[in-house]
Enzyme design. Structure first.
Site, PDB file in Angstrom:
ATOM      1  CB  THR A  10     -12.048  59.252 -26.135  1.00  0.00           C
ATOM      2  OG1 THR A  10     -11.843  58.071 -26.906  1.00  0.00           O
ATOM      3  CG2 THR A  10     -10.889  60.210 -26.387  1.00  0.00           C
ATOM      4  CE  LYS A  23      -3.582  63.178  -6.353  1.00  0.00           C
ATOM      5  NZ  LYS A  23      -4.550  62.171  -5.850  1.00  0.00           N
ATOM      6  CB  ALA A  32      -8.752  69.896 -27.005  1.00  0.00           C
ATOM      7  CE1 TYR A  63     -15.982  65.734 -29.514  1.00  0.00           C
ATOM      8  CE2 TYR A  63     -17.544  67.461 -30.035  1.00  0.00           C
ATOM      9  CZ  TYR A  63     -16.248  67.040 -29.888  1.00  0.00           C
ATOM     10  OH  TYR A  63     -15.212  67.907 -30.111  1.00  0.00           O
ATOM     11  CD  GLN A  80     -11.415  65.399  -4.114  1.00  0.00           C
ATOM     12  OE1 GLN A  80     -12.533  65.584  -4.563  1.00  0.00           O
ATOM     13  NE2 GLN A  80     -10.955  64.192  -3.814  1.00  0.00           N
ATOM     14  CD  GLU A  81      -6.627  65.028  -5.169  1.00  0.00           C
ATOM     15  OE1 GLU A  81      -5.521  65.282  -4.630  1.00  0.00           O
ATOM     16  OE2 GLU A  81      -7.454  64.240  -4.682  1.00  0.00           O
ATOM     17  CB  THR A  93     -10.453  74.456 -36.028  1.00  0.00           C
ATOM     18  OG1 THR A  93     -10.862  75.108 -34.813  1.00  0.00           O
ATOM     19  CG2 THR A  93      -9.055  74.928 -36.385  1.00  0.00           C
ATOM     20  CG  HIS A  99      -8.477  61.592 -42.051  1.00  0.00           C
ATOM     21  ND1 HIS A  99      -9.334  61.139 -43.023  1.00  0.00           N
ATOM     22  CD2 HIS A  99      -7.694  60.545 -41.724  1.00  0.00           C
ATOM     23  CE1 HIS A  99      -9.079  59.858 -43.263  1.00  0.00           C
ATOM     24  NE2 HIS A  99      -8.085  59.479 -42.488  1.00  0.00           N
TER      25      HIS A  99
END
Length: 252
Positions: A10, A23, A32, A63, A80-81, A93, A99
């Site tokens: 992820t 891009k 985040a 993580y 670079q881009e 937070t 959940h």
């Protein structure tokens, strides 16, 4: 830690895909990121120019290092881009609509206190955390996206509490008779966590405004309602299962 490979994918492949999309369409991307990029810090409080102290092969590395490389990717694409990036290093937070079983310390303590179960503290409870209410974070993210600040920015509440203090506070706010149970210390658990938010104050005009107890009372109210719904066999929102496309064989 439950699924380290998916966590890594992820943070790496997911971030790479989003940067490629940004891009192509000329979008500004918000990453985040997390205070976990600082690891178990040797500098206190943690400012954005601190490089961190992370075990790259520990149980939390999927993580911590996943987010660190996600930040690296953002700045590689920016350099670079020419992709516009904003990087928020988010500290702990909490708030309503978390959940209930997400395993975070706030959810655990509130749920345990409401159900009369022992509040589980790992180690001595002397490790510190800094908790911000969700609306403060959202305001900080909006301010960051609307700014011209492309370097990382800490978003957190610099009010520092030990985990034991926090457990006792939640217990008192709930009015619970739960005991506090001490369990063995988690490996690589950061001992101190406190954001230096001078940069956010100066460059975004942002700082948290919701007092800890006010935010906790709102979260406790939400959790209490959710438990009532559960007891009455009413609908509880759950994540929808992934849709499987027709005609495609799925190999489990």
């Amino acid at each position: 830690m439950y699924n380290p490979i998916k966590t890594l994918k992820t943070n790496t492949i997911g971030t790479l895909n989003m940067l490629g999309l940004a891009k192509r369409v000329g979008a500004r991307l918000l990453l985040a990121s997390t205070s976990e990029v600082y690891g178990d810090p040797e500098v206190h409080p943690q400012s954005e120019d601190y490089w961190g102290h992370v075990n790259p092969i520990g149980p939390r590395a999927c993580y911590d290092e996943g987010k660190r490389v996600a930040e690296t990717m953002c700045y590689a694409y920016m350099k670079q881009e020419g992709v516009e990036v904003r990087v928020a290093r988010i500290f702990n937070t909490f708030g309503p609509r978390m959940h209930m079983n997400d395993g975070r310390v706030v959810s655990n303590f509130i749920l345990q206190a409401l159900q009369g179960e022992p509040l589980t503290v790992y180690g001595s409870g002397s490790q510190t955390r800094a908790f911000q209410y969700v609306s403060d974070l959202v305001n900080g993210l909006v301010a960051l996206m609307n700014s011209n600040v492309s370097s990382p920015v800490n978003l957190g509440n610099p009010e520092e509490h030990t985990i034991l203090e926090f457990a006792q506070l939640i217990k008192n706010l709930v009015g619970s008779g739960s005991e506090i149970q001490f369990l063995s210390e988690a490996q690589d658990d950061p001992q101190k966590r406190k954001p230096d938010i001078k940069k956010a104050k100066l460059m975004l005009g942002w700082e948290p405004v919701v007092p800890l107890e006010e935010g906790l009372n709102k979260a406790i109210h939400y959790f209490r309602k959710e438990l009532e719904y559960q007891a009455n066999n009413q609908y509880i929102p759950k994540p929808k299962p992934a849709r499987i496309k027709k005609g495609r064989t799925r190999h489990n």
